[in-house]
Design a protein around this motif. Sequence first.
Motif, PDB file in Angstrom:
ATOM      1  N   GLN A 168      54.223  21.826  43.943  1.00  0.00           N
ATOM      2  CA  GLN A 168      52.873  21.644  44.465  1.00  0.00           C
ATOM      3  C   GLN A 168      52.024  22.907  44.300  1.00  0.00           C
ATOM      4  O   GLN A 168      50.804  22.828  44.148  1.00  0.00           O
ATOM      5  N   ALA A 169      52.683  24.050  44.320  1.00  0.00           N
ATOM      6  CA  ALA A 169      51.970  25.322  44.142  1.00  0.00           C
ATOM      7  C   ALA A 169      52.999  26.399  43.860  1.00  0.00           C
ATOM      8  O   ALA A 169      54.171  26.268  44.229  1.00  0.00           O
ATOM      9  N   HIS A 170      52.575  27.445  43.188  1.00  0.00           N
ATOM     10  CA  HIS A 170      53.469  28.580  42.956  1.00  0.00           C
ATOM     11  C   HIS A 170      52.626  29.830  42.742  1.00  0.00           C
ATOM     12  O   HIS A 170      51.467  29.766  42.327  1.00  0.00           O
ATOM     13  N   GLY A 171      53.237  30.971  43.072  1.00  0.00           N
ATOM     14  CA  GLY A 171      52.538  32.241  42.914  1.00  0.00           C
ATOM     15  C   GLY A 171      52.792  33.159  44.089  1.00  0.00           C
ATOM     16  O   GLY A 171      53.620  32.876  44.964  1.00  0.00           O
ATOM     17  N   THR A 172      52.091  34.272  44.118  1.00  0.00           N
ATOM     18  CA  THR A 172      52.171  35.188  45.248  1.00  0.00           C
ATOM     19  C   THR A 172      51.446  34.567  46.441  1.00  0.00           C
ATOM     20  O   THR A 172      50.738  33.559  46.306  1.00  0.00           O
ATOM     21  N   LEU A 173      51.600  35.176  47.599  1.00  0.00           N
ATOM     22  CA  LEU A 173      50.927  34.660  48.788  1.00  0.00           C
ATOM     23  C   LEU A 173      49.416  34.688  48.596  1.00  0.00           C
ATOM     24  O   LEU A 173      48.718  33.717  48.948  1.00  0.00           O
ATOM     25  N   ASP A 174      48.892  35.761  48.018  1.00  0.00           N
ATOM     26  CA  ASP A 174      47.445  35.849  47.769  1.00  0.00           C
ATOM     27  C   ASP A 174      46.988  34.763  46.794  1.00  0.00           C
ATOM     28  O   ASP A 174      45.912  34.184  46.959  1.00  0.00           O
ATOM     29  N   GLU A 175      47.808  34.477  45.782  1.00  0.00           N
ATOM     30  CA  GLU A 175      47.461  33.428  44.820  1.00  0.00           C
ATOM     31  C   GLU A 175      47.486  32.055  45.462  1.00  0.00           C
ATOM     32  O   GLU A 175      46.632  31.200  45.168  1.00  0.00           O
ATOM     33  N   LEU A 176      48.448  31.814  46.350  1.00  0.00           N
ATOM     34  CA  LEU A 176      48.502  30.534  47.066  1.00  0.00           C
ATOM     35  C   LEU A 176      47.275  30.369  47.965  1.00  0.00           C
ATOM     36  O   LEU A 176      46.704  29.280  48.058  1.00  0.00           O
ATOM     37  N   ARG A 177      46.900  31.458  48.626  1.00  0.00           N
ATOM     38  CA  ARG A 177      45.718  31.415  49.490  1.00  0.00           C
ATOM     39  C   ARG A 177      44.465  31.113  48.676  1.00  0.00           C
ATOM     40  O   ARG A 177      43.641  30.274  49.061  1.00  0.00           O
ATOM     41  N   ALA A 178      44.334  31.782  47.533  1.00  0.00           N
ATOM     42  CA  ALA A 178      43.137  31.601  46.706  1.00  0.00           C
ATOM     43  C   ALA A 178      43.073  30.203  46.102  1.00  0.00           C
ATOM     44  O   ALA A 178      41.998  29.597  46.018  1.00  0.00           O
ATOM     45  N   ALA A 179      44.235  29.669  45.695  1.00  0.00           N
ATOM     46  CA  ALA A 179      44.263  28.373  45.024  1.00  0.00           C
ATOM     47  C   ALA A 179      43.874  27.234  45.957  1.00  0.00           C
ATOM     48  O   ALA A 179      43.288  26.237  45.529  1.00  0.00           O
ATOM     49  N   GLY A 180      44.179  27.375  47.234  1.00  0.00           N
ATOM     50  CA  GLY A 180      43.918  26.282  48.156  1.00  0.00           C
ATOM     51  C   GLY A 180      42.873  26.575  49.205  1.00  0.00           C
ATOM     52  O   GLY A 180      42.743  25.850  50.183  1.00  0.00           O
ATOM     53  N   ASP A 181      42.115  27.671  49.032  1.00  0.00           N
ATOM     54  CA  ASP A 181      41.100  28.054  50.010  1.00  0.00           C
ATOM     55  C   ASP A 181      41.736  28.225  51.391  1.00  0.00           C
ATOM     56  O   ASP A 181      41.254  27.687  52.384  1.00  0.00           O
ATOM     57  N   HIS A 182      42.848  28.977  51.425  1.00  0.00           N
ATOM     58  CA  HIS A 182      43.569  29.210  52.680  1.00  0.00           C
ATOM     59  C   HIS A 182      43.482  30.683  53.067  1.00  0.00           C
ATOM     60  O   HIS A 182      44.489  31.306  53.419  1.00  0.00           O
ATOM     61  N   ALA A 183      42.308  31.253  52.994  1.00  0.00           N
ATOM     62  CA  ALA A 183      42.130  32.682  53.238  1.00  0.00           C
ATOM     63  C   ALA A 183      42.724  33.093  54.585  1.00  0.00           C
ATOM     64  O   ALA A 183      42.419  32.499  55.625  1.00  0.00           O
ATOM     65  N   GLY A 184      43.592  34.104  54.551  1.00  0.00           N
ATOM     66  CA  GLY A 184      44.151  34.657  55.774  1.00  0.00           C
ATOM     67  C   GLY A 184      45.275  33.859  56.392  1.00  0.00           C
ATOM     68  O   GLY A 184      45.857  34.284  57.386  1.00  0.00           O
ATOM     69  N   GLU A 185      45.620  32.705  55.812  1.00  0.00           N
ATOM     70  CA  GLU A 185      46.650  31.863  56.410  1.00  0.00           C
ATOM     71  C   GLU A 185      48.046  32.359  56.039  1.00  0.00           C
ATOM     72  O   GLU A 185      48.250  33.015  55.021  1.00  0.00           O
TER      73      GLU A 185
END
Length: 245
Positions: free
Chosen positions: A212-229
């Motif tokens: 469903q998603a892969h990458g660093t935590l920052d990349e996961l946040r950016a890909a799904g608009d999950h800033a700071g989560e």
Amino acid sequence: MALEINKLVGGYSQIPVLKDVSFDVQPGELVGLIGLNGAGKSTTLNHVIGLLRPFSGSIKINGLTIQANPEEYKKQIAYVPETPILYDELTLREHIDLTIMAYELDHGEAWQRATKLLKLFRLDNKLDWFPANFSKGMKQKVMICCAFMTKAKLLIIDEPFYGLDPLAVHDLLDLIEQKKKEGVAVLMSTHVLDTAQRYCDRFVLLADGKVQAHGTLDELRAAGDHAGESLDEIYLHLAKGDRDE
């Protein structure tokens, strides 16, 4: 790269559990394989270690496939399963010797590495014990010692924290960091997301047999608009979204 999985379709019998799963693990990094029960984590690991044959797609470890070179492929891997697998009729000492023979290690050097690990996990005075004498946590520590004493280029670790006391968890995480510095690639499946967030370099989030998603935590946040989560919050959003479809 140490591990490369490309468009893997696989499962049990003829039922496809994994659907076009693709990701990689580079030398010197820890990748967290994250997912709910039934997401496909264990199925993925079973394909990597060779217990299951892919329906389609490929798995390579340092360019080797199990189909072309099974012995060399398997020597690249050390595996710590979720449920410890020990031989009832062998002592701890004999488990160490069996590991040395299986990986064709230098006996003296391997025992030096094993002795350090056994002391770390307070098993060095139990070399003549049989598995029946060990608790679940102690059995898990035996599996960790046998895996980490090898010179494998890829460590596969499945849900390692259950059954371990807090000190052993800390020691295991330190060992993983040491292996990373040696250039070893580590793929770890875990439900303990707060620990994964602190220690993993990248993440592969599985749901319903798909990445469903892969990458660093920052990349996961950016890909799904999950800033700071947190990783936990990001995964819950993905899992709920997949369930509601």
